[in-house]
Design a protein around this motif. Sequence first.
Motif, PDB file in Angstrom:
ATOM      1  N   GLN A 166      -1.082  -2.329   2.147  1.00 54.06           N
ATOM      2  CA  GLN A 166      -0.807  -1.987   3.545  1.00 54.06           C
ATOM      3  C   GLN A 166      -1.763  -2.707   4.495  1.00 54.06           C
ATOM      4  O   GLN A 166      -1.376  -3.098   5.601  1.00 54.06           O
ATOM      5  CB  GLN A 166      -0.924  -0.475   3.741  1.00 54.06           C
ATOM      6  N   GLU A 167      -2.999  -2.912   4.075  1.00 55.71           N
ATOM      7  CA  GLU A 167      -3.969  -3.591   4.935  1.00 55.71           C
ATOM      8  C   GLU A 167      -3.560  -5.037   5.200  1.00 55.71           C
ATOM      9  O   GLU A 167      -3.779  -5.568   6.300  1.00 55.71           O
ATOM     10  CB  GLU A 167      -5.348  -3.531   4.287  1.00 55.71           C
ATOM     11  N   LEU A 168      -2.957  -5.687   4.205  1.00 52.30           N
ATOM     12  CA  LEU A 168      -2.481  -7.056   4.405  1.00 52.30           C
ATOM     13  C   LEU A 168      -1.291  -7.083   5.358  1.00 52.30           C
ATOM     14  O   LEU A 168      -1.170  -7.988   6.194  1.00 52.30           O
ATOM     15  CB  LEU A 168      -2.091  -7.676   3.061  1.00 52.30           C
ATOM     16  N   VAL A 169      -0.411  -6.092   5.235  1.00 56.15           N
ATOM     17  CA  VAL A 169       0.737  -6.008   6.145  1.00 56.15           C
ATOM     18  C   VAL A 169       0.259  -5.772   7.572  1.00 56.15           C
ATOM     19  O   VAL A 169       0.748  -6.403   8.525  1.00 56.15           O
ATOM     20  CB  VAL A 169       1.695  -4.889   5.686  1.00 56.15           C
ATOM     21  N   ASP A 170      -0.702  -4.877   7.738  1.00 52.82           N
ATOM     22  CA  ASP A 170      -1.203  -4.570   9.082  1.00 52.82           C
ATOM     23  C   ASP A 170      -1.824  -5.797   9.746  1.00 52.82           C
ATOM     24  O   ASP A 170      -1.799  -5.928  10.984  1.00 52.82           O
ATOM     25  CB  ASP A 170      -2.244  -3.452   9.005  1.00 52.82           C
ATOM     26  N   ALA A 171      -2.370  -6.699   8.939  1.00 53.50           N
ATOM     27  CA  ALA A 171      -3.027  -7.889   9.486  1.00 53.50           C
ATOM     28  C   ALA A 171      -2.062  -9.039   9.748  1.00 53.50           C
ATOM     29  O   ALA A 171      -2.479 -10.090  10.261  1.00 53.50           O
ATOM     30  CB  ALA A 171      -4.120  -8.349   8.521  1.00 53.50           C
ATOM     31  N   THR A 172      -0.788  -8.859   9.413  1.00 50.08           N
ATOM     32  CA  THR A 172       0.213  -9.920   9.598  1.00 50.08           C
ATOM     33  C   THR A 172       0.970  -9.677  10.897  1.00 50.08           C
ATOM     34  O   THR A 172       1.573  -8.617  11.078  1.00 50.08           O
ATOM     35  CB  THR A 172       1.202  -9.949   8.416  1.00 50.08           C
ATOM     36  N   ALA A 181       3.891  -9.907  13.896  1.00 53.39           N
ATOM     37  CA  ALA A 181       5.350  -9.975  13.895  1.00 53.39           C
ATOM     38  C   ALA A 181       5.799 -11.428  13.862  1.00 53.39           C
ATOM     39  O   ALA A 181       5.270 -12.273  14.590  1.00 53.39           O
ATOM     40  CB  ALA A 181       5.907  -9.277  15.129  1.00 53.39           C
ATOM     41  N   GLY A 182       6.766 -11.713  12.987  1.00 53.54           N
ATOM     42  CA  GLY A 182       7.250 -13.073  12.825  1.00 53.54           C
ATOM     43  C   GLY A 182       6.435 -13.904  11.864  1.00 53.54           C
ATOM     44  O   GLY A 182       6.791 -15.057  11.584  1.00 53.54           O
ATOM     45  N   GLY A 183       5.339 -13.357  11.327  1.00 47.06           N
ATOM     46  CA  GLY A 183       4.473 -14.101  10.428  1.00 47.06           C
ATOM     47  C   GLY A 183       4.918 -13.996   8.979  1.00 47.06           C
ATOM     48  O   GLY A 183       5.834 -13.248   8.624  1.00 47.06           O
ATOM     49  N   THR A 184       4.240 -14.771   8.121  1.00 50.60           N
ATOM     50  CA  THR A 184       4.510 -14.771   6.684  1.00 50.60           C
ATOM     51  C   THR A 184       3.267 -14.317   5.944  1.00 50.60           C
ATOM     52  O   THR A 184       2.168 -14.832   6.174  1.00 50.60           O
ATOM     53  CB  THR A 184       4.919 -16.170   6.201  1.00 50.60           C
ATOM     54  N   LEU A 185       3.449 -13.347   5.059  1.00 47.52           N
ATOM     55  CA  LEU A 185       2.368 -12.840   4.223  1.00 47.52           C
ATOM     56  C   LEU A 185       2.595 -13.344   2.805  1.00 47.52           C
ATOM     57  O   LEU A 185       3.584 -12.982   2.161  1.00 47.52           O
ATOM     58  CB  LEU A 185       2.349 -11.310   4.262  1.00 47.52           C
ATOM     59  N   LYS A 186       1.675 -14.192   2.316  1.00 50.25           N
ATOM     60  CA  LYS A 186       1.767 -14.732   0.962  1.00 50.25           C
ATOM     61  C   LYS A 186       0.437 -14.470   0.260  1.00 50.25           C
ATOM     62  O   LYS A 186      -0.456 -15.322   0.248  1.00 50.25           O
ATOM     63  CB  LYS A 186       2.098 -16.225   0.990  1.00 50.25           C
ATOM     64  N   PRO A 187       0.300 -13.281  -0.342  1.00 46.98           N
ATOM     65  CA  PRO A 187      -0.992 -12.890  -0.904  1.00 46.98           C
ATOM     66  C   PRO A 187      -1.335 -13.678  -2.168  1.00 46.98           C
ATOM     67  O   PRO A 187      -0.486 -14.306  -2.803  1.00 46.98           O
ATOM     68  CB  PRO A 187      -0.800 -11.403  -1.225  1.00 46.98           C
ATOM     69  N   ALA A 188      -2.602 -13.589  -2.532  1.00 48.48           N
ATOM     70  CA  ALA A 188      -3.054 -14.170  -3.795  1.00 48.48           C
ATOM     71  C   ALA A 188      -2.482 -13.372  -4.956  1.00 48.48           C
ATOM     72  O   ALA A 188      -2.096 -12.204  -4.817  1.00 48.48           O
ATOM     73  CB  ALA A 188      -4.580 -14.165  -3.840  1.00 48.48           C
ATOM     74  N   ALA A 189      -2.429 -14.005  -6.108  1.00 49.49           N
ATOM     75  CA  ALA A 189      -1.896 -13.347  -7.294  1.00 49.49           C
ATOM     76  C   ALA A 189      -2.713 -12.109  -7.629  1.00 49.49           C
ATOM     77  O   ALA A 189      -3.924 -12.055  -7.398  1.00 49.49           O
ATOM     78  CB  ALA A 189      -1.903 -14.321  -8.466  1.00 49.49           C
ATOM     79  N   GLY A 190      -2.022 -11.097  -8.162  1.00 47.42           N
ATOM     80  CA  GLY A 190      -2.716  -9.891  -8.582  1.00 47.42           C
ATOM     81  C   GLY A 190      -1.923  -8.646  -8.283  1.00 47.42           C
ATOM     82  O   GLY A 190      -0.824  -8.698  -7.709  1.00 47.42           O
ATOM     83  N   SER A 191      -2.487  -7.509  -8.679  1.00 47.60           N
ATOM     84  CA  SER A 191      -1.854  -6.213  -8.453  1.00 47.60           C
ATOM     85  C   SER A 191      -2.478  -5.542  -7.239  1.00 47.60           C
ATOM     86  O   SER A 191      -3.702  -5.579  -7.049  1.00 47.60           O
ATOM     87  CB  SER A 191      -2.026  -5.317  -9.684  1.00 47.60           C
ATOM     88  N   TYR A 192      -1.619  -4.916  -6.438  1.00 50.28           N
ATOM     89  CA  TYR A 192      -2.042  -4.237  -5.220  1.00 50.28           C
ATOM     90  C   TYR A 192      -1.491  -2.815  -5.252  1.00 50.28           C
ATOM     91  O   TYR A 192      -0.497  -2.525  -5.921  1.00 50.28           O
ATOM     92  CB  TYR A 192      -1.523  -4.964  -3.982  1.00 50.28           C
ATOM     93  N   ALA A 193      -2.117  -1.944  -4.488  1.00 51.33           N
ATOM     94  CA  ALA A 193      -1.712  -0.541  -4.463  1.00 51.33           C
ATOM     95  C   ALA A 193      -0.709  -0.288  -3.347  1.00 51.33           C
ATOM     96  O   ALA A 193      -0.791  -0.864  -2.261  1.00 51.33           O
ATOM     97  CB  ALA A 193      -2.935   0.354  -4.276  1.00 51.33           C
ATOM     98  N   GLY A 194       0.254   0.573  -3.627  1.00 47.62           N
ATOM     99  CA  GLY A 194       1.134   1.110  -2.613  1.00 47.62           C
ATOM    100  C   GLY A 194       0.650   2.498  -2.238  1.00 47.62           C
ATOM    101  O   GLY A 194      -0.360   2.975  -2.763  1.00 47.62           O
ATOM    102  N   PRO A 195       1.318   3.182  -1.334  1.00 52.37           N
ATOM    103  CA  PRO A 195       2.581   2.815  -0.689  1.00 52.37           C
ATOM    104  C   PRO A 195       2.380   1.875   0.493  1.00 52.37           C
ATOM    105  O   PRO A 195       1.271   1.720   0.994  1.00 52.37           O
ATOM    106  CB  PRO A 195       3.124   4.165  -0.234  1.00 52.37           C
TER     107      PRO A 195
END
Length: 452
Positions: free
Chosen positions: A68-74, A76-90
């Motif tokens: 969620q922290e990565l989404v919050d930092a993106t 509107a209209g941007g692209t989020l392409k995180p580094a490989a790995g496991s992340y926590a939801g929700p």
Amino acid sequence: MNRAVPMRALCAALGFVASVALGAALIDDDPAPVRGDTGMGKPANWGAADQKTPRPPGPNRSDLKWFQELVDATPAGGTLKPAAGSYAGPVVVDRPIIIDGSNGVVIDGGGKGTVLVLEGGNSMLRDIRLTNSGDSHDSDDACVNVRKHNNTVENVTIDDCLFGIDLKLANDNLIRNNRISSKVRDLGTRGDGLRLWYSNNNRIERNRIIDSRDMVAWYSNDNTFLDNVGRRSRYSIHFMFAARNVVEGNRFYDNAVGVYVMYSGGGAIRNNVFSHATGATGMAIGFKEASDVTVEGNEIIYCGTGITSDISPFEPGSQLIIRNNRIAFNVVGMRFVSNREGHVIEGNSFEGNMTHVSVDGAAGATSNRWHGNYWDDYQGFDRDGDNVGDRPHEHYAYADQIWMDFPAARFFRNSPVMESLDFLERLAPFSTPVLILRDDKPIFRNPAKAKS
């Protein structure tokens, strides 16, 4: 003297014996244990379907970075392409962005609630794996919950989630090329691989839905299901109060039911393959109070029942058109629960079925249009070579009246006793046979070609 009396007495006797035999077979001396609490904690509160989804208070796993922290930092209209790995939801996506997980990204729901919600609309989720949702049917725990319009969910792997992709009040979305499976549960307690609820004009294509419960479209109109694969589920697609949906080019194997259309109208089921819908209720295509649906160009093979029609077509003046299908090697090719007019059955190939057509209650289906079908048991010639039989094809029910009139007697269908009775009935009828259908222009040579 009424010649039907001996037959009715025989029907009653066999029905009683079948009921006793089936009742004994269904006694369960070792019932399954009752499932207890899963210990996964309370699911996230996502709000009602027509309410804005609240931002989750925190991650479900403290040992992983919160996506969620990565989404919050993106923006509107941007692209989020995180580094490989496991992340926590929700995760709640409340603005139009692109989430690209092609580097090898996994979002783990931690076994609680829904993993990811597309709340903002006009977003794209692609090339990512979502896993480990909650286990609650009350809160519809899913891997992806689509709440708004014009989203794309593509190339997503979904596993160990109760529900796969859940669309609620969501229109004009593209769900493409995803691999979806449910949690490992008994069939009835799994979640739906894909569900549409009050969602219209969506395109569902090239998905693989394996080992889920159902794919459903309820109160959802004008959707297209194209080139999907469904295996080892209950309903491949279940429509209810859904209009003008199209099911085309799909392949459904080893499911209890292929496509079931209930209280719905319009649309088409065409160029699909239905195979091995077996079991006590196994059927490829079923209609319940449905109207104006076209079933065309399908291959329906090795199923309990090929096509079942129950109080359909329902609306006055409407039709069900069954055209150019291959209906082969099923127990019953086509079953009418009642003798209701409005079916147009033409250009189909009926071959290798134990019974081509049955009507419950040992009635006939002669009020429907039967024209130009191929019947592998046609008894006639084509002396002028026009590929049309010289005489109409008539299908009668002889000893079959027993299991059509008394469903419990189906246990003995095709048994040596029933086959002997049927032979004697045809040789010297002691009751009046029932005319099931009359095809006035039967095709002489089989036009069907296998699709797979």
